[in-house]
Design an enzyme around this catalytic site. Sequence first.
Site, PDB file in Angstrom:
ATOM      1  N   ASP A  43      34.529   1.498 -37.056  1.00  0.00           N
ATOM      2  CA  ASP A  43      35.535   0.698 -36.323  1.00  0.00           C
ATOM      3  C   ASP A  43      36.791   0.516 -37.620  1.00  0.00           C
ATOM      4  O   ASP A  43      37.461  -0.405 -37.583  1.00  0.00           O
ATOM      5  CB  ASP A  43      35.250  -0.515 -35.944  1.00  0.00           C
ATOM      6  CG  ASP A  43      36.170  -1.100 -34.847  1.00  0.00           C
ATOM      7  OD1 ASP A  43      37.196  -0.132 -34.332  1.00  0.00           O
ATOM      8  OD2 ASP A  43      36.029  -1.989 -34.037  1.00  0.00           O
ATOM      9  N   HIS A  50      37.103   3.029 -25.187  1.00  0.00           N
ATOM     10  CA  HIS A  50      37.400   2.090 -26.162  1.00  0.00           C
ATOM     11  C   HIS A  50      38.450   0.675 -25.497  1.00  0.00           C
ATOM     12  O   HIS A  50      38.905   1.183 -24.581  1.00  0.00           O
ATOM     13  CB  HIS A  50      38.202   2.547 -27.214  1.00  0.00           C
ATOM     14  CG  HIS A  50      38.511   1.993 -28.604  1.00  0.00           C
ATOM     15  ND1 HIS A  50      39.580   0.955 -28.366  1.00  0.00           N
ATOM     16  CD2 HIS A  50      37.870   1.856 -29.639  1.00  0.00           C
ATOM     17  CE1 HIS A  50      39.630   0.364 -29.716  1.00  0.00           C
ATOM     18  NE2 HIS A  50      38.649   0.842 -30.220  1.00  0.00           N
ATOM     19  N   GLU A  75      34.079   6.192 -34.294  1.00  0.00           N
ATOM     20  CA  GLU A  75      35.228   5.042 -33.474  1.00  0.00           C
ATOM     21  C   GLU A  75      36.124   4.638 -34.684  1.00  0.00           C
ATOM     22  O   GLU A  75      36.070   3.386 -35.321  1.00  0.00           O
ATOM     23  CB  GLU A  75      34.608   3.763 -33.063  1.00  0.00           C
ATOM     24  CG  GLU A  75      35.447   3.222 -31.965  1.00  0.00           C
ATOM     25  CD  GLU A  75      34.982   1.561 -31.813  1.00  0.00           C
ATOM     26  OE1 GLU A  75      34.048   1.570 -31.004  1.00  0.00           O
ATOM     27  OE2 GLU A  75      35.754   0.825 -31.891  1.00  0.00           O
TER      28      GLU A  75
END
Length: 354
Positions: free
Chosen positions: A315, A192, A34
């Site tokens: 992230d 997301h 991600e």
Amino acid sequence: MNRVVPISSILYLLASCAFARKWNNTGIGKIAIEEAWTVPDLLFQSATIPPPINQTIDEFLANLTDIHNQRLAHMDATGIDFMVLSCATPCIQSMTDPVMAEQMAFQINNQLAQDIANNTLRFGAFAALSMHNASQAALELERTVKELGFLGALLNDFQETPDNSTLLYYDQPEYDVFWQMVTDLDVPVYMHPRPNTAEVIQLEFQHAIWLEGSSQSFATTLSTHVLGLCANGIFDRFPKVKVIVGHLGERIPSDLFRIDEQLKRSLVQGLPMKETITSYWHTNLFETTSGNFATDLLQFHIGQIGLDRIMFSVDYPYVTMEEGATWVDGLPLDEQDSLQIKRGLAIELLGLDK
Ligand SMILES: *[C@@H]1O[C@H](CO)[C@@H](O)[C@H](O)[C@H]1NC(C)=O
Ligand SMILES: *[C@@H]1O[C@H](CO)[C@@H](O)[C@H](O)[C@H]1NC(C)=O
Ligand SMILES: *[C@@H]1O[C@H](CO)[C@@H](O)[C@H](O)[C@H]1NC(C)=O
Ligand SMILES: *[C@@H]1O[C@H](CO)[C@@H](O)[C@H](O)[C@H]1NC(C)=O
Ligand SMILES: *[C@@H]1O[C@H](CO)[C@@H](O)[C@H](O)[C@H]1NC(C)=O
Ligand SMILES: *[C@@H]1O[C@H](CO)[C@@H](O)[C@H](O)[C@H]1NC(C)=O
């Protein structure tokens, strides 16, 4: 019944066998999936979010567009073998005009493919898709997977439309054609979060504006969408679909008892879902640790959904690779479980060893 296999799919099969994916498989390094990237034209979408503590907005925006410099250097320094890049939120999902959104997704996907082409050992990609038209989204996903070697798609929650009172959610029957393509291609879809629209912010967050964004609204808005996929029977109709939810599952696995108990009441009122939310975490849903490095909560989720449903992610650049790597490397897990979280599940879900 005889089925005619199109020649294009035979060629594709031959090509994919002949050129099995090569990636920087050290046997122990982490995989992170991600991880945001964007093009200069879309930097305005990220310019108003609060940058990480001790970073200026300019440093943060520079990290977002970079691939081969500080990003790669930090991957080397923190033991990340392979990173999957995707277009920073809200990307295409905030583009209200369908034609513009479709063109932009096409451009972004080609740009990302081109940018990582000289280092696919270290980088892979998830497609950006316009979700205005489910058939078009399905075809663009197919193009990116078959022609660009993408590993799946990342959707930034709901799609905004030209009519600002309508938001599109992918739990509606018109998206069946999309989920059918996801099934046929056998690739995961990452759900997301994205910022809310001006109308929703006005109604729900104006009273405490600090809660619009990653502290609260990202999780509540996206978890409702993910639960919608469950409630409306997407996983009953498409049992092979794999959906990945970041930030330790946007809080859903923290609250399964309550959600399942209360949904029983909706069953008598016609809830179409055939299983329980808990059960979809064993068949269709997966979570990542992106930006949620809470050891006790991870342990609780291992009990709720199983270690084999959970995988590492950072992230980046909203969160530093150092923070994510230090945490996951220090978890109180035996070597096999540690490797499973850091890379095992990602290798399997992304089909890296196929
Ligand atoms: C930010 O920088 C200050 C001063 O160098 C330091 O004390 C603090 O720990 C840093 N905060 C974070 C979250 O890195
Ligand atoms: C990029 O992120 C790293 C941490 O991953 C940070 O040290 C650096 O200041 C950021 N900005 C730039 C321009 O490198
Ligand atoms: C593979 O990844 C590791 C980090 O896990 C890095 O140190 C190493 O340099 C990488 N090798 C290649 C060929 O990129
Ligand atoms: C790939 O291309 C970029 C941009 O030209 C360059 O900075 C980078 O070093 C290249 N990487 C490899 C592995 O050749
Ligand atoms: C949706 O996309 C498909 C495939 O590109 C196309 O045939 C169809 O006309 C589109 N529908 C609308 C309403 O634009
Ligand atoms: C939403 O659309 C209506 C009708 O076009 C317009 O009057 C209104 O200002 C829009 N709201 C926002 C917040 O843009």
